[in-house]
Design a protein around this motif. Sequence first.
Motif, PDB file in Angstrom:
ATOM      1  N   ASN A 195      48.002  26.970  -5.161  1.00  0.00           N
ATOM      2  CA  ASN A 195      47.410  26.219  -4.049  1.00  0.00           C
ATOM      3  C   ASN A 195      46.641  27.115  -3.089  1.00  0.00           C
ATOM      4  O   ASN A 195      45.829  26.618  -2.297  1.00  0.00           O
ATOM      5  N   SER A 196      46.898  28.418  -3.132  1.00  0.00           N
ATOM      6  CA  SER A 196      46.197  29.336  -2.228  1.00  0.00           C
ATOM      7  C   SER A 196      44.792  29.674  -2.697  1.00  0.00           C
ATOM      8  O   SER A 196      44.043  30.332  -1.972  1.00  0.00           O
ATOM      9  N   LEU A 197      44.431  29.262  -3.910  1.00  0.00           N
ATOM     10  CA  LEU A 197      43.098  29.544  -4.433  1.00  0.00           C
ATOM     11  C   LEU A 197      42.050  28.827  -3.599  1.00  0.00           C
ATOM     12  O   LEU A 197      42.080  27.607  -3.444  1.00  0.00           O
ATOM     13  N   GLN A 198      41.097  29.594  -3.057  1.00  0.00           N
ATOM     14  CA  GLN A 198      40.038  29.037  -2.231  1.00  0.00           C
ATOM     15  C   GLN A 198      38.765  28.838  -3.063  1.00  0.00           C
ATOM     16  O   GLN A 198      38.477  29.643  -3.958  1.00  0.00           O
ATOM     17  N   PRO A 199      38.004  27.773  -2.786  1.00  0.00           N
ATOM     18  CA  PRO A 199      36.778  27.525  -3.576  1.00  0.00           C
ATOM     19  C   PRO A 199      35.792  28.680  -3.534  1.00  0.00           C
ATOM     20  O   PRO A 199      35.086  28.933  -4.517  1.00  0.00           O
ATOM     21  N   GLU A 200      35.740  29.422  -2.411  1.00  0.00           N
ATOM     22  CA  GLU A 200      34.773  30.511  -2.319  1.00  0.00           C
ATOM     23  C   GLU A 200      35.179  31.714  -3.172  1.00  0.00           C
ATOM     24  O   GLU A 200      34.358  32.630  -3.383  1.00  0.00           O
ATOM     25  N   GLU A 201      36.413  31.744  -3.680  1.00  0.00           N
ATOM     26  CA  GLU A 201      36.841  32.847  -4.544  1.00  0.00           C
ATOM     27  C   GLU A 201      36.359  32.668  -5.980  1.00  0.00           C
ATOM     28  O   GLU A 201      36.207  33.655  -6.714  1.00  0.00           O
ATOM     29  N   GLN A 249      39.070  22.998 -10.229  1.00  0.00           N
ATOM     30  CA  GLN A 249      38.903  24.026  -9.214  1.00  0.00           C
ATOM     31  C   GLN A 249      40.232  24.684  -8.853  1.00  0.00           C
ATOM     32  O   GLN A 249      40.246  25.766  -8.261  1.00  0.00           O
ATOM     33  N   THR A 250      41.365  24.038  -9.200  1.00  0.00           N
ATOM     34  CA  THR A 250      42.689  24.609  -8.932  1.00  0.00           C
ATOM     35  C   THR A 250      43.337  25.120 -10.217  1.00  0.00           C
ATOM     36  O   THR A 250      44.560  25.274 -10.269  1.00  0.00           O
ATOM     37  N   ARG A 296      42.552  40.231  -5.751  1.00  0.00           N
ATOM     38  CA  ARG A 296      43.452  40.260  -4.587  1.00  0.00           C
ATOM     39  C   ARG A 296      44.347  41.494  -4.586  1.00  0.00           C
ATOM     40  O   ARG A 296      44.965  41.799  -3.566  1.00  0.00           O
TER      41      ARG A 296
END
Length: 389
Positions: free
Chosen positions: A36-42, A110-111, A186
């Motif tokens: 859930n911590s995955l951000q779209p900008e990554e 996206q997730t 990361r």
Amino acid sequence: TLLFIFETGSCKDHRPSGQERQPLPEANAEAIDFLNSLQPEELPMLFFSETLAMVSDTGEPRGELTIEVQRGKYKDEMSIMSQCVLVHAFSHGLLDKTVCGNSLLGYLSQTLETMEQHSREFIKFLILPMEHKMSLLKQNDQLAMTRSIKEGEEVKTGVAFFPSHSITGFISEAANLVLLRLMARRQKVPQNARFLALDTEGKLCNSTYRALGFQNIQVGHQQSEVFIVEHTVHSNEGIPMSWQFYMLCDGHLAKRIQVGSPGYCIITKMPILRKEDVVEPKPVFEKKPLEWQEDLELYSKFLERKEELRLSHASYLRQHPEAQALVSDFLLFLLLRQPQDVVTFAAEYFGPFAANRPPSPPLRSSHRPSPFRSPDPGDAAGSGAGWAP
């Protein structure tokens, strides 16, 4: 419940009821929180292609491995098109002088949720060639898995259905490749995270990731620091299978080792590392007053335009003398009356000239309310004392 059916010709063998009731493994909160911590900008920083050489334990070339992650589009069963993460990986090589290889095609959300995946693995033995195929497809509230095992001329197929609530935190082969790149960027692996995966028999089991620290390795003619991640699939019935991934800081895979295997994969030259673009703030320009009178070119254009308009207006008034007479009559009447509300006075004056105005009766009261004034009972004169032109 998990339904699993093997088919060989027309024969079907259902799993025993005791195995059907066996509880399925679950992902823990640490794994789900990491996903859930995955951000779209990554995601855009994870989109690139890489190729590694497959070598034996003595360093002899055995084949090639290519992994490509890119942005794609996916059409679901309702024919709805959406953005997705497209993963394509394939390898080919020799195993004891026998041709072998595998391919992988996956569509992820996206997730990193698996929407569809197809994998194939083959070994072309001279006597008994083998081929394993597996497909995953998300269908409404479940994930359908189809497996096919071909040994010589014999083909076995199996079908399994996993309810959506039972595969929260599931990491497919395609999602694993993207997740490793994310961990490398990361430089972090979630502590005590327990994900879900499929073992070699197509059964749901737990998988874990463990950081093994940093190490300098030789890449081409230079030394480079890599972040090492160990991925283990804990089969419920067989022995665990582990892989060690040596990742560069931007997510490129420098080396991959399958624990217990005599060969490994390694890059032969240093790739161009991907760096995040630094977004510079937009420059702010102060607004300066325009001194156009001091600009000879602008002032010259102003005079030319002024003279052009004066000639145009004069020509129009010559062609329409009634306009000047009408304006002169209005100004004369305005100066005689000198009303406080000039705008309403002008509206009452020019109102009868409107084309869509109904004709006025020949005789009308001087106290008839004017449509241009607000009714004021206390002011008889202001209640619309009109005038007849």
